[in-house]
Design a protein around this motif. Structure first.
Motif, PDB file in Angstrom:
ATOM      1  N   LEU A 187       0.808  -1.213   0.000  1.00 56.20           N
ATOM      2  CA  LEU A 187       0.000   0.000   0.000  1.00 56.20           C
ATOM      3  C   LEU A 187       0.844   1.267   0.000  1.00 56.20           C
ATOM      4  O   LEU A 187       0.340   2.348  -0.292  1.00 56.20           O
ATOM      5  CB  LEU A 187      -0.945   0.002   1.211  1.00 56.20           C
ATOM      6  N   SER A 188       2.133   1.139   0.330  1.00 57.18           N
ATOM      7  CA  SER A 188       3.027   2.289   0.396  1.00 57.18           C
ATOM      8  C   SER A 188       3.743   2.489  -0.933  1.00 57.18           C
ATOM      9  O   SER A 188       4.463   1.605  -1.404  1.00 57.18           O
ATOM     10  CB  SER A 188       4.052   2.090   1.509  1.00 57.18           C
ATOM     11  N   ALA A 189       3.591   3.662  -1.526  1.00 59.56           N
ATOM     12  CA  ALA A 189       4.287   3.975  -2.777  1.00 59.56           C
ATOM     13  C   ALA A 189       5.801   3.992  -2.563  1.00 59.56           C
ATOM     14  O   ALA A 189       6.567   3.581  -3.450  1.00 59.56           O
ATOM     15  CB  ALA A 189       3.810   5.323  -3.311  1.00 59.56           C
ATOM     16  N   GLU A 190       6.238   4.415  -1.391  1.00 63.67           N
ATOM     17  CA  GLU A 190       7.671   4.450  -1.089  1.00 63.67           C
ATOM     18  C   GLU A 190       8.260   3.046  -1.082  1.00 63.67           C
ATOM     19  O   GLU A 190       9.327   2.791  -1.660  1.00 63.67           O
ATOM     20  CB  GLU A 190       7.904   5.110   0.265  1.00 63.67           C
ATOM     21  N   ARG A 191       7.559   2.091  -0.435  1.00 60.02           N
ATOM     22  CA  ARG A 191       8.049   0.724  -0.394  1.00 60.02           C
ATOM     23  C   ARG A 191       8.022   0.081  -1.782  1.00 60.02           C
ATOM     24  O   ARG A 191       8.900  -0.705  -2.139  1.00 60.02           O
ATOM     25  CB  ARG A 191       7.222  -0.111   0.582  1.00 60.02           C
ATOM     26  N   MET A 192       7.020   0.441  -2.585  1.00 60.19           N
ATOM     27  CA  MET A 192       6.929  -0.087  -3.953  1.00 60.19           C
ATOM     28  C   MET A 192       8.116   0.405  -4.785  1.00 60.19           C
ATOM     29  O   MET A 192       8.691  -0.346  -5.577  1.00 60.19           O
ATOM     30  CB  MET A 192       5.611   0.338  -4.578  1.00 60.19           C
ATOM     31  N   ALA A 193       8.500   1.667  -4.599  1.00 61.83           N
ATOM     32  CA  ALA A 193       9.641   2.203  -5.337  1.00 61.83           C
ATOM     33  C   ALA A 193      10.925   1.491  -4.946  1.00 61.83           C
ATOM     34  O   ALA A 193      11.759   1.153  -5.803  1.00 61.83           O
ATOM     35  CB  ALA A 193       9.756   3.707  -5.078  1.00 61.83           C
ATOM     36  N   LEU A 194      11.094   1.218  -3.654  1.00 57.49           N
ATOM     37  CA  LEU A 194      12.270   0.492  -3.192  1.00 57.49           C
ATOM     38  C   LEU A 194      12.277  -0.938  -3.737  1.00 57.49           C
ATOM     39  O   LEU A 194      13.329  -1.471  -4.098  1.00 57.49           O
ATOM     40  CB  LEU A 194      12.304   0.466  -1.660  1.00 57.49           C
ATOM     41  N   ALA A 195      11.094  -1.538  -3.814  1.00 58.87           N
ATOM     42  CA  ALA A 195      10.993  -2.899  -4.337  1.00 58.87           C
ATOM     43  C   ALA A 195      11.394  -2.949  -5.811  1.00 58.87           C
ATOM     44  O   ALA A 195      12.097  -3.868  -6.250  1.00 58.87           O
ATOM     45  CB  ALA A 195       9.568  -3.421  -4.160  1.00 58.87           C
ATOM     46  N   GLU A 196      10.969  -1.958  -6.558  1.00 58.15           N
ATOM     47  CA  GLU A 196      11.312  -1.916  -7.976  1.00 58.15           C
ATOM     48  C   GLU A 196      12.819  -1.806  -8.155  1.00 58.15           C
ATOM     49  O   GLU A 196      13.404  -2.443  -9.039  1.00 58.15           O
ATOM     50  CB  GLU A 196      10.589  -0.752  -8.648  1.00 58.15           C
ATOM     51  N   GLN A 197      13.461  -1.009  -7.301  1.00 54.41           N
ATOM     52  CA  GLN A 197      14.921  -0.881  -7.357  1.00 54.41           C
ATOM     53  C   GLN A 197      15.611  -2.203  -7.039  1.00 54.41           C
ATOM     54  O   GLN A 197      16.732  -2.447  -7.478  1.00 54.41           O
ATOM     55  CB  GLN A 197      15.384   0.196  -6.364  1.00 54.41           C
ATOM     56  N   ALA A 198      14.920  -3.060  -6.264  1.00 56.57           N
ATOM     57  CA  ALA A 198      15.493  -4.356  -5.874  1.00 56.57           C
ATOM     58  C   ALA A 198      15.202  -5.450  -6.895  1.00 56.57           C
ATOM     59  O   ALA A 198      15.495  -6.623  -6.643  1.00 56.57           O
ATOM     60  CB  ALA A 198      14.951  -4.761  -4.508  1.00 56.57           C
ATOM     61  N   GLY A 199      14.633  -5.090  -8.039  1.00 63.41           N
ATOM     62  CA  GLY A 199      14.390  -6.070  -9.093  1.00 63.41           C
ATOM     63  C   GLY A 199      13.066  -6.779  -9.008  1.00 63.41           C
ATOM     64  O   GLY A 199      12.861  -7.814  -9.652  1.00 63.41           O
ATOM     65  N   ILE A 200      12.140  -6.213  -8.240  1.00 60.82           N
ATOM     66  CA  ILE A 200      10.808  -6.794  -8.084  1.00 60.82           C
ATOM     67  C   ILE A 200       9.843  -6.103  -9.046  1.00 60.82           C
ATOM     68  O   ILE A 200       9.891  -4.879  -9.199  1.00 60.82           O
ATOM     69  CB  ILE A 200      10.328  -6.648  -6.627  1.00 60.82           C
ATOM     70  N   VAL A 201       8.993  -6.872  -9.698  1.00 57.62           N
ATOM     71  CA  VAL A 201       7.985  -6.318 -10.603  1.00 57.62           C
ATOM     72  C   VAL A 201       6.810  -5.837  -9.755  1.00 57.62           C
ATOM     73  O   VAL A 201       6.114  -6.645  -9.143  1.00 57.62           O
ATOM     74  CB  VAL A 201       7.506  -7.372 -11.618  1.00 57.62           C
ATOM     75  N   VAL A 202       6.621  -4.533  -9.681  1.00 57.90           N
ATOM     76  CA  VAL A 202       5.592  -4.004  -8.788  1.00 57.90           C
ATOM     77  C   VAL A 202       4.273  -3.817  -9.533  1.00 57.90           C
ATOM     78  O   VAL A 202       4.253  -3.574 -10.743  1.00 57.90           O
ATOM     79  CB  VAL A 202       6.035  -2.675  -8.140  1.00 57.90           C
ATOM     80  N   HIS A 203       3.180  -3.935  -8.781  1.00 60.36           N
ATOM     81  CA  HIS A 203       1.831  -3.819  -9.338  1.00 60.36           C
ATOM     82  C   HIS A 203       1.020  -2.848  -8.485  1.00 60.36           C
ATOM     83  O   HIS A 203       1.143  -2.824  -7.262  1.00 60.36           O
ATOM     84  CB  HIS A 203       1.138  -5.179  -9.346  1.00 60.36           C
ATOM     85  N   GLU A 204       0.179  -2.090  -9.138  1.00 66.14           N
ATOM     86  CA  GLU A 204      -0.646  -1.120  -8.422  1.00 66.14           C
ATOM     87  C   GLU A 204      -1.899  -1.743  -7.825  1.00 66.14           C
ATOM     88  O   GLU A 204      -2.602  -1.110  -7.039  1.00 66.14           O
ATOM     89  CB  GLU A 204      -1.028   0.037  -9.357  1.00 66.14           C
ATOM     90  N   ASP A 205      -2.225  -2.977  -8.217  1.00 70.52           N
ATOM     91  CA  ASP A 205      -3.373  -3.647  -7.612  1.00 70.52           C
ATOM     92  C   ASP A 205      -2.992  -5.078  -7.258  1.00 70.52           C
ATOM     93  O   ASP A 205      -2.139  -5.713  -7.895  1.00 70.52           O
ATOM     94  CB  ASP A 205      -4.590  -3.625  -8.539  1.00 70.52           C
ATOM     95  N   LEU A 206      -3.628  -5.587  -6.226  1.00 72.42           N
ATOM     96  CA  LEU A 206      -3.306  -6.902  -5.685  1.00 72.42           C
ATOM     97  C   LEU A 206      -3.599  -8.021  -6.671  1.00 72.42           C
ATOM     98  O   LEU A 206      -2.811  -8.955  -6.816  1.00 72.42           O
ATOM     99  CB  LEU A 206      -4.100  -7.110  -4.393  1.00 72.42           C
TER     100      LEU A 206
END
Length: 306
Positions: free
Chosen positions: A35-54
């Motif tokens: 739910l946190s945009a900040e954590r999603m940005a960090l995840a993307e930097q770590a090579g994780i494919v992020v999604h805006e919906d579950l």
């Protein structure tokens, strides 16, 4: 040839993100949601494919791992508005790594069974540093065959996976371990205060404690920050209070007397009430010092304390 998996990770917090990053680093495709945009940005930097919906994050994933803070978050995610279980494909495996109550976990288990999903209760023992190093321990219960299939992924972020039974044994084990940690923190605070009253030099006593018969891995891990009087949280006093509430509920429900757990819950209530709830749970040290009339040792991050 190494088999890779398409994995979803829901909850990219202090523990969730480094665990998910370890899986991605091992060559698996990890889809993340938080739910946190900040954590999603960090995840993307770590090579994780992020999604805006579950729903899109878990789509097509055979393994869905979850790391969330408490019962309310777990039930809201899995059974409430999040509808995680409804979004998962039958035959997939849900691996829940958090510290939650027996009752909440059992509710999720019933819903998972109804949807044809294997449910592994897999709380982990360790902290963010251990998560980054891949040295967490997993206490697992649920279908053993589901664990065996998930081990190649779980080995990315754990050093061991202990299968304990088919039902809620993993939850009981985690709460039992956290009870020992809380009581150890209280014991350490009292011992160090007594040593100071006896005019034993701070660093000398810490060295002795770490090398003694009670120098557990937890005590040894806490000695370096205590040497610097650094109470920056890896697991806060407030979080330990939450876990002690779970421990008390679990023990009382099982008919087990836990007076030490009750005593430590009151100690953490005092820490929270006096403004130290976000300090590390080892803040029992400076709490006992204040109760003993000892002033702070002026070094490192603790110079502000009285």
């Amino acid at each position: 040839m190494t088999t890779t998996h398409k994995v979803a990770w829901v909850g990219l917090g202090k523990l969730g993100l480094p665990m998910a990053a370890r899986i991605a680093g091992a060559g698996h495709t990890v889809h993340g949601f938080d739910l946190s945009a900040e954590r999603m940005a960090l995840a993307e930097q770590a090579g994780i494919v992020v999604h805006e919906d579950l729903a899109s994050a878990v789509d097509g994933c055979s393994l869905v791992l979850v790391s969330i803070p408490d019962d309310r978050a777990l039930l809201g995610l899995c059974l409430g508005a999040g509808e995680l279980i409804a979004h998962m494909a039958p035959g997939a495996t849900l691996i829940e790594t958090s510290t939650v109550s027996i009752e909440a976990s059992a509710q999720v288990a019933r819903a998972a069974e109804e949807h044809g999903i294997a449910y592994l209760r897999s709380p982990v023992s360790g902290n963010p540093v251990a998560a980054e190093a891949g040295t967490l321990s997993a206490m697992v219960s649920g279908p053993q065959e589901a664990l065996e299939a998930a081990v190649p992924v779980m080995q990315s972020f754990t050093k061991a996976q202990y299968w304990l039974g088919d039902e809620e044994q993993g939850r009981y084990a985690k709460l039992a371990i956290n009870l020992m940690i809380a009581v150890s923190a209280g014991m350490l605070g009292e011992a160090l205060a007594m040593a100071r009253k006896g005019n034993i030099e701070w660093d000398s006593m810490l060295e002795l404690v770490a090398d003694s018969a009670v120098g557990s891995p937890m005590v040894q891990y806490k000695v370096p920050p205590l040497r610097d009087r650094d109470f920056t949280s890896t697991f806060s006093a407030a979080q330990m209070a939450k876990d002690l509430d779970l421990i008390l509920g679990c023990a009382h429900g099982a008919g087990v007397p836990v007076p030490l757990a009750a005593q430590m819950r009151e100690a953490y209530t005092s820490l929270i009430g006096t403004g130290y709830g976000e300090d590390d749970y080892i803040a029992t040290v400076h709490h006992t010092e204040r109760l003993s009339g000892l002033s702070a040792i002026e070094r490192g991050a603790d110079t502000r304390r009285g």
